[in-house]
Design a protein around this motif. Sequence first.
Motif, PDB file in Angstrom:
ATOM      1  N   PRO A   1     -18.276 -27.939  -3.103  1.00 58.05           N
ATOM      2  CA  PRO A   1     -19.506 -27.152  -2.994  1.00 58.05           C
ATOM      3  C   PRO A   1     -19.944 -27.013  -1.552  1.00 58.05           C
ATOM      4  O   PRO A   1     -19.982 -27.995  -0.807  1.00 58.05           O
ATOM      5  N   GLY A   2     -20.237 -25.789  -1.150  1.00 58.14           N
ATOM      6  CA  GLY A   2     -20.599 -25.540   0.239  1.00 58.14           C
ATOM      7  C   GLY A   2     -22.032 -25.076   0.392  1.00 58.14           C
ATOM      8  O   GLY A   2     -22.799 -25.016  -0.572  1.00 58.14           O
ATOM      9  N   PRO A   3     -22.420 -24.721   1.601  1.00 55.08           N
ATOM     10  CA  PRO A   3     -23.795 -24.273   1.874  1.00 55.08           C
ATOM     11  C   PRO A   3     -24.070 -22.910   1.243  1.00 55.08           C
ATOM     12  O   PRO A   3     -23.164 -22.099   1.067  1.00 55.08           O
ATOM     13  N   GLU A   4     -25.330 -22.680   0.930  1.00 57.75           N
ATOM     14  CA  GLU A   4     -25.749 -21.400   0.359  1.00 57.75           C
ATOM     15  C   GLU A   4     -26.369 -20.504   1.420  1.00 57.75           C
ATOM     16  O   GLU A   4     -27.147 -19.609   1.113  1.00 57.75           O
ATOM     17  N   PHE A   5     -26.028 -20.763   2.675  1.00 60.80           N
ATOM     18  CA  PHE A   5     -26.530 -19.974   3.795  1.00 60.80           C
ATOM     19  C   PHE A   5     -25.395 -19.836   4.805  1.00 60.80           C
ATOM     20  O   PHE A   5     -24.405 -20.567   4.763  1.00 60.80           O
ATOM     21  N   GLY A   6     -25.533 -18.904   5.713  1.00 61.81           N
ATOM     22  CA  GLY A   6     -24.479 -18.637   6.674  1.00 61.81           C
ATOM     23  C   GLY A   6     -24.309 -19.757   7.693  1.00 61.81           C
ATOM     24  O   GLY A   6     -25.290 -20.201   8.298  1.00 61.81           O
ATOM     25  N   THR A   7     -23.081 -20.210   7.892  1.00 62.21           N
ATOM     26  CA  THR A   7     -22.808 -21.279   8.838  1.00 62.21           C
ATOM     27  C   THR A   7     -21.532 -20.990   9.622  1.00 62.21           C
ATOM     28  O   THR A   7     -20.759 -20.097   9.275  1.00 62.21           O
ATOM     29  N   TRP A   8     -21.350 -21.756  10.663  1.00 57.47           N
ATOM     30  CA  TRP A   8     -20.067 -21.836  11.366  1.00 57.47           C
ATOM     31  C   TRP A   8     -19.417 -23.150  10.954  1.00 57.47           C
ATOM     32  O   TRP A   8     -20.079 -24.048  10.411  1.00 57.47           O
ATOM     33  N   MET A   9     -18.123 -23.268  11.225  1.00 57.35           N
ATOM     34  CA  MET A   9     -17.409 -24.499  10.881  1.00 57.35           C
ATOM     35  C   MET A   9     -16.619 -25.009  12.079  1.00 57.35           C
ATOM     36  O   MET A   9     -15.960 -24.242  12.775  1.00 57.35           O
ATOM     37  N   LEU A  10     -16.718 -26.310  12.299  1.00 58.04           N
ATOM     38  CA  LEU A  10     -15.874 -27.004  13.264  1.00 58.04           C
ATOM     39  C   LEU A  10     -14.787 -27.739  12.495  1.00 58.04           C
ATOM     40  O   LEU A  10     -15.054 -28.347  11.453  1.00 58.04           O
ATOM     41  N   VAL A  11     -13.567 -27.700  13.024  1.00 61.16           N
ATOM     42  CA  VAL A  11     -12.432 -28.381  12.407  1.00 61.16           C
ATOM     43  C   VAL A  11     -11.771 -29.257  13.455  1.00 61.16           C
ATOM     44  O   VAL A  11     -11.466 -28.793  14.565  1.00 61.16           O
ATOM     45  N   ALA A  12     -11.563 -30.532  13.108  1.00 59.36           N
ATOM     46  CA  ALA A  12     -10.913 -31.483  14.018  1.00 59.36           C
ATOM     47  C   ALA A  12      -9.702 -32.068  13.298  1.00 59.36           C
ATOM     48  O   ALA A  12      -9.843 -32.763  12.296  1.00 59.36           O
ATOM     49  N   LYS A  13      -8.517 -31.761  13.798  1.00 62.82           N
ATOM     50  CA  LYS A  13      -7.282 -32.164  13.123  1.00 62.82           C
ATOM     51  C   LYS A  13      -6.778 -33.505  13.633  1.00 62.82           C
ATOM     52  O   LYS A  13      -6.667 -33.733  14.822  1.00 62.82           O
ATOM     53  N   GLY A  14      -6.452 -34.371  12.656  1.00 63.37           N
ATOM     54  CA  GLY A  14      -5.814 -35.636  12.962  1.00 63.37           C
ATOM     55  C   GLY A  14      -4.326 -35.528  12.703  1.00 63.37           C
ATOM     56  O   GLY A  14      -3.713 -34.490  12.960  1.00 63.37           O
ATOM     57  N   GLN A  15      -3.749 -36.572  12.130  1.00 63.59           N
ATOM     58  CA  GLN A  15      -2.303 -36.620  11.904  1.00 63.59           C
ATOM     59  C   GLN A  15      -1.948 -36.100  10.506  1.00 63.59           C
ATOM     60  O   GLN A  15      -1.218 -36.733   9.754  1.00 63.59           O
TER      61      GLN A  15
END
Length: 277
Positions: A164-178
Amino acid sequence: MALPPQDERTLPAVVLRDVDRRPLEQALAEMQTLVEHHGHVIVVCSPAAPTAVQRRLHTLRSLMESDRIALFRPELPPLGLAVLARQLRQLASCDISPGVLASAGRLLVHYIHAGALLSSVARLDHVPVGLKSHAKSWVPGSQFGVLAHPEPQLVRITPEANLPGPEFGTWMLVAKGQLQSDWVTGTLAPSWKVQGLREIPLPAESPGWWGTGKMIEFCSYLPDLSVLYQLVTSVRRARCHWCGIDVIGDRCVFCSATPPVHDSPPLKQLENRTAVG
């Protein structure tokens, strides 16, 4: 955990490095310099930080006998915590008083969705995990989508899996591990209808918080300073009865005072007042 500026107005962060391992005199001098230069200091610290760090921060505040240091420990994973700290840095450039700015963190945390894609939940302590999920985590190739905030959720990754995600407009940050996977960017982000996506290095604290380095951490947030400003300034303010600073909510973030409780007069006394009136 100090993210790059969101825009040209974002104020730089001050990282209190090794605050628990340096001599107390050095840490105290650094904090005194910050307070003297800025007037007020908001320290954003993870509840998962070592006990020695939290104890040292309280010691510094006590030694300085200062009501100008706010200690804020939101229940967020590392990337979400970094995002919230940057939002406060954005707002610090506006005409917002220190008490309201420090209180704003408790408001903005409700607009952050933070989680991770994990290869195993066997060592995940910060999100409730059922025995069945623990058992499945030992199956080679298993992956789990975990939402830590605002409401804990856990799903095993299948073609139909989602969170379940936000019900409003957002940006997303993604940080990749291994962990190699495009589920976050290719499935989750489109389902959350994010308006922008950026990749950043994985915070050093993330593997410890999530219990594995085979992960991809993500966080959706409100990036626009004007939206953040409107949210904060639209909330009713109150004046702390102890230190006199303006705050949002019923607890002062600097002196920790709460509004005094006024006892109601006895019923008989009220009746006598009514009769006299």
